[in-house]
Write an enzyme that holds these catalytic residues in place. Structure first.
Site, PDB file in Angstrom:
ATOM      1  CB  VAL A  43      -1.015   0.041   1.181  1.00  0.00           C
ATOM      2  CG1 VAL A  43      -1.998  -1.110   1.097  1.00  0.00           C
ATOM      3  CG2 VAL A  43      -0.305   0.087   2.526  1.00  0.00           C
ATOM      4  CE1 TYR A  99      -2.010   0.551  14.503  1.00  0.00           C
ATOM      5  CE2 TYR A  99      -3.335   1.301  16.361  1.00  0.00           C
ATOM      6  CZ  TYR A  99      -3.141   0.450  15.286  1.00  0.00           C
ATOM      7  OH  TYR A  99      -4.096  -0.506  15.001  1.00  0.00           O
ATOM      8  CG  ASN A 128      -7.378  -5.148   7.225  1.00  0.00           C
ATOM      9  OD1 ASN A 128      -7.813  -5.037   8.366  1.00  0.00           O
ATOM     10  ND2 ASN A 128      -6.432  -6.032   6.906  1.00  0.00           N
ATOM     11  CB  SER A 137      -7.346   1.688  16.095  1.00  0.00           C
ATOM     12  OG  SER A 137      -7.046   1.205  17.385  1.00  0.00           O
ATOM     13  CE  LYS A 174      -4.718   1.819  12.462  1.00  0.00           C
ATOM     14  NZ  LYS A 174      -5.107   1.154  11.210  1.00  0.00           N
TER      15      LYS A 174
HETATM   16  P1  NAD Z   1      -2.208  -8.362  11.123  1.00  0.00           P
HETATM   17  O1  NAD Z   1      -0.797  -7.991  11.403  1.00  0.00           O
HETATM   18  O2  NAD Z   1      -2.715  -9.691  11.541  1.00  0.00           O
HETATM   19  O3  NAD Z   1      -2.478  -8.223   9.539  1.00  0.00           O
HETATM   20  C1  NAD Z   1      -2.099  -7.072   8.846  1.00  0.00           C
HETATM   21  C2  NAD Z   1      -1.839  -7.448   7.401  1.00  0.00           C
HETATM   22  O4  NAD Z   1      -1.445  -6.256   6.715  1.00  0.00           O
HETATM   23  C3  NAD Z   1      -0.695  -8.457   7.225  1.00  0.00           C
HETATM   24  O5  NAD Z   1      -1.108  -9.518   6.389  1.00  0.00           O
HETATM   25  C4  NAD Z   1       0.418  -7.647   6.592  1.00  0.00           C
HETATM   26  O6  NAD Z   1       1.254  -8.392   5.707  1.00  0.00           O
HETATM   27  C5  NAD Z   1      -0.371  -6.594   5.830  1.00  0.00           C
HETATM   28  N1  NAD Z   1       0.420  -5.418   5.532  1.00  0.00           N
HETATM   29  C6  NAD Z   1       1.270  -4.746   6.363  1.00  0.00           C
HETATM   30  N2  NAD Z   1       1.866  -3.750   5.692  1.00  0.00           N
HETATM   31  C7  NAD Z   1       1.384  -3.777   4.412  1.00  0.00           C
HETATM   32  C8  NAD Z   1       1.625  -3.014   3.256  1.00  0.00           C
HETATM   33  N3  NAD Z   1       2.529  -2.028   3.253  1.00  0.00           N
HETATM   34  N4  NAD Z   1       0.947  -3.316   2.118  1.00  0.00           N
HETATM   35  C9  NAD Z   1       0.056  -4.326   2.103  1.00  0.00           C
HETATM   36  N5  NAD Z   1      -0.204  -5.104   3.172  1.00  0.00           N
HETATM   37  C10 NAD Z   1       0.460  -4.828   4.316  1.00  0.00           C
HETATM   38  O7  NAD Z   1      -3.074  -7.164  11.716  1.00  0.00           O
HETATM   39  P2  NAD Z   1      -4.622  -7.096  12.146  1.00  0.00           P
HETATM   40  O8  NAD Z   1      -4.677  -7.139  13.610  1.00  0.00           O
HETATM   41  O9  NAD Z   1      -5.426  -8.017  11.351  1.00  0.00           O
HETATM   42  O10 NAD Z   1      -4.939  -5.586  11.738  1.00  0.00           O
HETATM   43  C11 NAD Z   1      -5.651  -5.219  10.576  1.00  0.00           C
HETATM   44  C12 NAD Z   1      -5.994  -3.738  10.678  1.00  0.00           C
HETATM   45  O11 NAD Z   1      -6.825  -3.519  11.822  1.00  0.00           O
HETATM   46  C13 NAD Z   1      -4.782  -2.828  10.840  1.00  0.00           C
HETATM   47  O12 NAD Z   1      -4.976  -1.630  10.125  1.00  0.00           O
HETATM   48  C14 NAD Z   1      -4.762  -2.549  12.319  1.00  0.00           C
HETATM   49  O13 NAD Z   1      -4.136  -1.329  12.636  1.00  0.00           O
HETATM   50  C15 NAD Z   1      -6.247  -2.517  12.631  1.00  0.00           C
HETATM   51  N6  NAD Z   1      -6.545  -2.771  14.037  1.00  0.00           N
HETATM   52  C16 NAD Z   1      -6.184  -3.949  14.629  1.00  0.00           C
HETATM   53  C17 NAD Z   1      -6.461  -4.135  15.977  1.00  0.00           C
HETATM   54  C18 NAD Z   1      -6.077  -5.405  16.721  1.00  0.00           C
HETATM   55  O14 NAD Z   1      -6.168  -5.414  17.950  1.00  0.00           O
HETATM   56  N7  NAD Z   1      -5.713  -6.475  16.065  1.00  0.00           N
HETATM   57  C19 NAD Z   1      -7.091  -3.129  16.703  1.00  0.00           C
HETATM   58  C20 NAD Z   1      -7.443  -1.949  16.068  1.00  0.00           C
HETATM   59  C21 NAD Z   1      -7.164  -1.784  14.732  1.00  0.00           C
END
Ligand code: NAD
Length: 251
Positions: free
Chosen positions: A68, A159, A94, A146, A163
């Site tokens: 991205v 972060y 995402n 988030s 967000k």
């Molecule tokens: P995760 O680490 O399990 O998955 C994130 C995915 O994004 C991975 O597959 C990674 O390879 C991909 N990614 C990272 N950088 C990238 C890039 N430059 N281009 C394309 N893909 C890329 O994370 P998650 O917990 O599933 O989080 C997904 C989203 O939800 C994120 O934006 C995260 O900030 C947000 N979020 C997560 C939580 C949580 O507690 N898990 C809470 C709030 C928000």
């Protein structure tokens, strides 16, 4: 034959960061709802494995390697999708990363890396997809914010900045694109059990569970349900919201 119970029947749905975690659960959910899930992530093997899981389960998915932060790679994928399917109905922004440190210790590199993926990545993908949605006169865009984008968090200056920024862009685009038939919303997950929490110490994780009034972490599938709602016509009068799904963390 189309099944009227399926909320995303035949929709072409692009999901970034879809090889793991919430993104993968969302791709699975979307394919269960009749969509063609377009799995975009950085690593070819992970993308292939995610597509295989969905296809083996009887769903429809295609995989693309996409970073991205790389506008050229995004343009290539969008061009390929338009050539193959002629439209993009849904964009789920995402992909996201963390590089945590207290303000006094945070390096410029840590700050810039998180801004590049979580904030500019959302801008890059949305700007590449929107011209096609504008031509179609419809579309739904949902981006990952988030609870940290609502309340901030210790050790997450970078972060939190991204967000909060996602919510700002969401509200701006909801105004710019709503009149053209494109809805734009954000999701604010609480703490969800995925790889992103892997580096968090056990006692901090326990504290996170306590902060939710459901007294547990969220599961990726619970967030996938929120994305499915906001992506589908079920949310047809919702535009510009940041929907918190955290078990009531703010109460
Ligand atoms: P995760 O680490 O399990 O998955 C994130 C995915 O994004 C991975 O597959 C990674 O390879 C991909 N990614 C990272 N950088 C990238 C890039 N430059 N281009 C394309 N893909 C890329 O994370 P998650 O917990 O599933 O989080 C997904 C989203 O939800 C994120 O934006 C995260 O900030 C947000 N979020 C997560 C939580 C949580 O507690 N898990 C809470 C709030 C928000």
């Amino acid at each position: 034959m189309t099944n009227p119970a399926k909320r995303l029947e035949n929709k072409v749905c692009v999901i970034t960061g879809a090889a793991n975690g919430i993104g993968f659960a969302t791709a699975q959910k979307f394919s269960n709802e009749g969509a063609l899930a377009i799995i975009c992530d950085m690593n070819q093997e992970q993308v292939d494995a995610a597509v295989k899981k969905i296809v083996d389960a009887g769903g429809r998915a295609e995989g693309y390697v996409l970073n991205v932060t790389d506008r050229a790679s995004i343009d290539l994928v969008v061009a390929a999708l338009m050539a193959r399917h002629g439209r993009i109905d849904v964009l789920i922004n995402n992909a996201g990363i963390t590089k945590d440190a207290r303000l006094v210790n945070m390096t410029e590199q840590q700050f810039d890396a998180v801004v590049d993926v979580n904030l500019k990545g959302v801008f890059n993908c949305t700007q590449a997809v929107v011209p096609h949605m504008l031509k179609a006169g419809k579309g739904s865009i949902v981006s990952a914010s988030s609870v940290v984008g609502l309340y901030g968090n210790f050790g997450q200056t970078n972060y939190a900045a991204t967000k909060f920024g996602v919510i700002g862009m969401t509200m701006t685009w909801a105004r710019e694109l709503g009149p053209k038939g494109i809805r734009v919303n954000a999701v604010c997950p609480g703490f969800v059990e995925t790889g992103i929490l892997a580096t968090i110490p056990e006692d901090v994780l326990k504290g996170m569970q306590e902060r939710s009034w459901l007294r547990r972490l969220g599961q990726p599938e619970e967030l996938a349900n929120v994305y499915a709602f906001l992506a589908s016509d079920e949310s047809s009068y919702i535009n510009g919201i940041a929907l918190e799904a955290s078990g009531g963390m703010s109460l």
